[in-house]
Structures are given as structure tokens and as C-alpha cells.
Design an enzyme around this catalytic site. Structure first.
Site, PDB file in Angstrom:
ATOM      1  N   GLU A 284      16.679 106.162 -78.025  1.00 18.58           N
ATOM      2  CA  GLU A 284      15.227 106.372 -77.994  1.00 18.58           C
ATOM      3  C   GLU A 284      14.856 107.187 -76.746  1.00 18.58           C
ATOM      4  O   GLU A 284      15.314 106.899 -75.641  1.00 18.58           O
ATOM      5  CB  GLU A 284      14.523 105.018 -77.954  1.00 18.58           C
ATOM      6  CG  GLU A 284      13.009 105.101 -77.858  1.00 18.58           C
ATOM      7  CD  GLU A 284      12.369 103.730 -77.704  1.00 18.58           C
ATOM      8  OE1 GLU A 284      11.146 103.631 -77.911  1.00 18.58           O
ATOM      9  OE2 GLU A 284      13.089 102.771 -77.376  1.00 18.58           O
ATOM     10  N   LYS A 349       8.106 106.653 -85.569  1.00 21.25           N
ATOM     11  CA  LYS A 349       8.049 105.191 -85.489  1.00 21.25           C
ATOM     12  C   LYS A 349       6.764 104.671 -86.116  1.00 21.25           C
ATOM     13  O   LYS A 349       5.667 105.141 -85.791  1.00 21.25           O
ATOM     14  CB  LYS A 349       8.158 104.754 -84.032  1.00 21.25           C
ATOM     15  CG  LYS A 349       8.276 103.242 -83.838  1.00 21.25           C
ATOM     16  CD  LYS A 349       8.462 102.896 -82.371  1.00 21.25           C
ATOM     17  CE  LYS A 349       8.655 101.398 -82.163  1.00 21.25           C
ATOM     18  NZ  LYS A 349       8.811 101.063 -80.727  1.00 21.25           N
ATOM     19  N   CYS A 399      13.673 101.056 -81.535  1.00 15.58           N
ATOM     20  CA  CYS A 399      13.464  99.884 -80.692  1.00 15.58           C
ATOM     21  C   CYS A 399      13.180  98.646 -81.546  1.00 15.58           C
ATOM     22  O   CYS A 399      13.944  98.315 -82.434  1.00 15.58           O
ATOM     23  CB  CYS A 399      12.364 100.146 -79.683  1.00 15.58           C
ATOM     24  SG  CYS A 399      12.387  98.981 -78.290  1.00 15.58           S
TER      25      CYS A 399
END
Length: 533
Positions: A284, A349, A399
Site C-alpha cells: 500500500e 479502495k 489494508c
């Protein structure tokens, strides 16, 4: 009865002194938090499940002694607060060390958040004390249903924060065989039902043998199921992919510092270019700048090795602009992506982190107190397509998105869209230092592989960079808090588990409905007005 513990006077006539009740609640919460500790897991694979069982047993034994639903609610808050503060106290590191909040304010923020989330467990305790019937099986079903609703609510309301959900402690237990059927929240509820039935039956001689036999049968059945071909819903697909998983080990206080950008940009570019595997994955925000902010020629040099030949890459990088909005993204590069509008595959995301990636309404004042590169990112689509690499379909997550299995399930039932054959999680847990957050996130990733019976590859900044097989076992790993590249292979799989099928279509609402029906059916007080708020 009047008794004191540290000056706390009992308000439980004929029941347990409040001071002792509060202490017992906190001890049970501490036991439960221990189930998410790597040091407990080091004692043996079954120890997290043992601690979880002991915590539930202690909490049930305490609630059985209580007469007042209001006192039970207090105990529920204390139980949940100690559980969550002990299990997620690493948030303090990001707020204090990297956010610049005074230690007292960072600690208070963590405490208040955990106490607020523990309100769900307060409702569990108060509801159970108010509505219990005095019958071990019925009362155990009631507690399990309430427990499920509380954990589901914690993972759903206000975008959800389901970290340290009880079912994750069962990833190495026989009950993990139920994961591809019912998911992690229901696993925790099943354990709660079995343990509470045993505990409550101990006080009724005619019932304990039945409860013990049922619990033994549950464990034996789950053990048999784990080795049964009837519990395997996916099969190998295509040839194994060779993969390179990068771990830059960049300290968080250097991650966005201008003086350290050059080193990390050079290291990631060299590793991406040098990889000779089918797929290379960078963590990330491995590239912490927008492409337009990068040095001239850097982005072209980074992407060009993958525009021809058979190699592919997934790279964490922020994208967007002021007008369109910014996204926390993963860029996919291969010879096939040259034809796409941007020249690359783009995964944005979807499940954003409150305060870190979007600012909840009314909390700008709190964010302004912190010295952190926070932003209001734009959400990506709910069920994004996977990235094709040879004959595999790689489903990225960023994440803590992989905490939400019900959201991942949507990707398996999209019309005209290939279902994932493996997951790829990119993360940066350097925000939380060298804490148990790394181990806990690995627990979570392993549970996702169990629920969907697919392998997971993880490329992270500080750890855990690993390959997890479809049975939730770690088969290759890079040592945490080291810089390096994990070179290995992974075998993709096709097929949908029952959980992927029903959760992908209906989310968790079928289980929520069943739990609500169970609570409403069993909602009868056996003590008249003695349990009152």
C-alpha cells in the site's frame, strides 16, 4: 447484601457485589484479548481458542449471578472495553507517535472509542439478564444470538470496526471447518453457544451430561468436517503463479518525509524491475506520491517493463486529482492493460478507514489536532473486477478491507465478471509500530482464506508479508520489520464456498434475521420485574 471492593458498594440485592462483578468482567475481557496475542499462539495452536472459551465461560458465569440488567450493562461495558483496549491499543501508537497527540489525549481517544464500541456488549449483557428463562439450552441460544448481533453491529454501524472479533481466535481450532459455511461472526456465536450451555448446565445436574455430549459432538463433528472432501468447495485452477512480494520496511515517520522519498522510490523501482516472476506486488502506497508528483520519467520507467512480455505487477499508489477526487489505489500493469484508458488496471479502495481516509462529519476539529497526512479519499466500487494474470484472477484488497468478508463475497457472484482465484492484500501497518497489529491482521487474512477456500498473497510495508494457502495456513513468509522480497509461488483455485454464495447475494442479513428471530422468540423474563433497567 452489602459489600465493597475498592469502595464500590453493591447494588445487587441477593446477588454479586458490584465491585467483584466489575473486576470479574475486566478479567474476562483481558482473557479474551489474550486470544489475539502472538505470545499466546506461540504456546500452541489451540491456545487462542482455549482463552476465548475461558473468557466466555467467565463472562457467562458472571452474568448468571447478576439480578439487575443495569448492573449487567455496566459489566458488559467493562468486559468489552478491556477486550478492545487490550486488543487494539496499538491505535495509541499512530495517534501519539505519528499523529502528535499528547499521550494523555491519545490514550483517552482509544479508551473512549473502545468504550463506545463496548456499548454493543452492554446490550448483550443487559438483554440476556433481562430475558433469560432459566433453561440452559434456551439461555445459551439467546446469548449466542445476542453475541452475534453485537459483533455484526460493531462491524457494520458507522462503517464498522470489527477488529478482534471473537471468531478470529478460532482460526486454528476444529471449529474453523465451519468458516466456509457461516463466516467469522457466526463462528464466534457457535463457540459462545457451546461454552455457555456447558457453564449453565453445570448448575443443573440433569442437563450437564447433555451439554457436555453436545459440545464434544460439535468438536468431533467439526474435526471430521475439516478432513472431509465434502467440505472442500474449490479446486485448483491453471498453473501456479510465481510471485515476488515486496516489503520495504520504511518507518512511518519517514514514509512521507521529503528527505526520505528518494530512497524508497529508488528501492521499489529497482525491485519491481528486477523481479522475474509472473507477478510482483508492492505494498500500500509503496509509491507515496501521485504520478504527476513523481520525478520526470519515473512513472514511465516504472511501468514500461510490464508493457510487454508475460510479467505483471500490482503497485500501491494514490491516484486522482482535485476535481475527480483522490483514491487509495492499486495499479495493475501487464501487456494486456496497455489497451485500457489509463494504460493500467485500477483498483480503488472501497472500505475507507475513518479519520485516516475520510473524516466523519463533525470530527474535523479532532483531525486538525494531528500531524498526519490524512485526507478525504473517494470510495471505489463495491465489487471491483479482479486483475488478470495469465489464467488467474487476482482480487486486490487494501489494508483493513480484508476484515469485511461479506464485502469480498460480492466479488464471487457478479454477472459477467470472473470470480477471484486468489486474494492479494497490500498494507502498511507501520502506522502502529512493532505491535500485535501485524499478527492480528495475519489472523484476519487467514480467516478470509478459510471462508472462501482461496489462497492469499500479502505484500506489506513492515509485515506480515506472506503466502496463505486455501486452508488458512501460512506456507511462505518474509520476516517482519525487515526489507526484502519474498519470492515463491501460489496456486489459484476456482469454486464458491457456501459462505461466498449466500453472503455474496444477501450480505449477512440471513444470519441477522435468524438471530433477531431467536431473540424475539426467547424474549421472556423468568424473574418478573427483578431484572430492571
Amino acid at each position: 447484601m452489602e459489600a465493597t471492593l475498592g469502595g464500590a458498594r453493591s447494588s445487587e440485592p441477593g446477588g454479586l457485589p458490584m465491585g467483584w462483578a466489575w473486576l470479574a468482567s475486566m478479567l474476562a475481557g483481558a482473557l479474551l484479548a489474550g486470544a489475539f496475542s502472538p505470545w499466546v499462539a506461540d504456546l500452541g495452536r489451540g491456545w487462542p481458542a482455549v482463552l476465548l472459551s475461558l473468557a466466555v465461560a467467565g463472562f457467562v458465569g458472571l452474568l448468571r449471578r447478576l439480578r439487575s440488567a443495569s448492573v449487567a450493562a455496566q459489566c458488559g461495558v467493562l468486559f468489552g472495553t478491556v477486550w478492545l483496549v487490550s486488543g487494539t491499543g496499538w491505535m495509541f501508537v499512530s495517534l501519539h507517535r505519528f499523529g502528535g497527540l499528547p499521550a494523555w489525549l491519545a490514550g483517552l481517544a482509544v479508551l473512549l472509542l473502545c468504550a463506545a464500541l463496548s456499548g454493543f456488549m452492554a446490550l448483550v449483557a443487559a438483554g440476556w439478564v433481562r430475558w433469560r428463562r432459566g433453561t440452559p439450552l434456551a439461555d445459551s441460544v439467546l446469548l449466542a444470538a445476542l453475541w452475534f448481533l453485537a459483533e455484526w453491529a460493531r462491524g457494520f454501524i458507522f462503517t464498522g470496526f470489527p477488529w478482534a472479533a471473537s471468531g478470529y481466535a478460532l482460526v486454528d481450532s476444529p471449529l474453523a471447518a465451519l468458516a466456509p459455511w457461516i463466516g467469522v461472526y457466526a463462528l464466534g456465536a457457535v463457540l459462545t453457544l457451546a461454552v455457555s450451555w456447558l457453564v449453565l448446565s453445570c448448575f443443573q445436574p440433569r442437563s450437564w451430561r447433555t451439554a457436555l455430549a453436545a459440545a464434544a459432538g460439535l468438536v468431533a463433528g467439526a474435526t471430521w468436517l475439516s478432513g472431509s472432501p465434502n467440505n472442500v468447495f474449490t479446486r485448483t485452477h491453471g498453473a501456479p503463479l510465481s510471485v515476488t512480494l515486496l516489503q520495504g520496511n520504511i518507518p512511518q515517520d519517514e514514509k512521507f518525509a521529503q528527505s526520505h522519498l528518494r530512497d524508497q522510490l529508488i528501492w521499489h523501482a529497482r525491485q519491481l524491475a528486477a523481479a522475474r516472476t509472473d507477478l510482483v506486488v508492492a505494498p500500500e502506497t509503496a509509491i507515496p506520491l501521485l504520478p504527476l508528483q513523481l520525478p520526470e520519467g519515473y512513472w514511465a520507467d516504472l511501468t514500461s517493463p510490464f508493457q510487454s512480455g508475460s510479467r505483471a505487477a500490482l503497485i500501491g499508489v494514490p491516484l486522482g486529482d482535485f476535481d475527480a477526487g483522490y483514491t487509495n489505489s492499486v495499479v495493475g500493469l501487464s501487456s494486456a492493460t496497455k489497451a485500457l484508458p489509463d494504460g493500467f488496471y485500477r483498483y480503488n479502495k472501497h472500505h475507507l478507514v475513518p479519520f485516516g481516509e475520510f473524516i466523519p462529519l463533525g470530527f474535523h476539529w479532532f483531525v486538525q489536532m494531528m500531524n498526519m497526512p490524512l485526507g478525504d479519499f473517494t470510495r471505489g466500487p463495491r465489487a471491483a473486477p479482479s486483475f488478470g494474470v495469465k489464467d488467474q484472477w487476482v482480487a486486490p484488497t487494501i489494508c483493513y478491507e480484508d476484515l469485511f468478508g461479506e464485502e469480498l463475497a460480492r466479488r464471487f457472484v457478479q454477472p459477467g465478471q470472473p470470480a477471484p482465484t486468489l486474494f492479494a492484500n497490500v498494507s502498511n501497518l507501520a502506522w502502529f509500530g512493532d505491535t500485535v497489529a501485524i499478527y492480528q491482521h495475519l489472523q484476519i487474512a487467514r480467516m478470509r482464506s478459510l471462508e472462501f477456500q482461496l489462497p492469499t498473497i500479502r505484500a506489506t510495508n513492515t509485515g506480515a508479508t506472506v503466502v496463505i494457502d486455501h486452508q488458512g495456513k501460512v506456507v511462505a513468509s518474509q520476516p517482519t520489520n525487515t526489507r526484502g522480497a519474498l519470492v515463491t509461488s501460489v496456486q489459484g483455485r476456482v469454486g464458491n464456498t457456501p459462505y461466498a454464495e449466500w453472503a455474496g447475494r444477501f450480505d449477512l442479513w440471513p444470519l441477522v434475521a435468524l438471530a433477531v428471530i431467536a431473540v424475539m422468540t426467547l424474549k421472556r423474563r423468568s424473574r418478573g420485574s427483578s431484572a430492571s433497567l
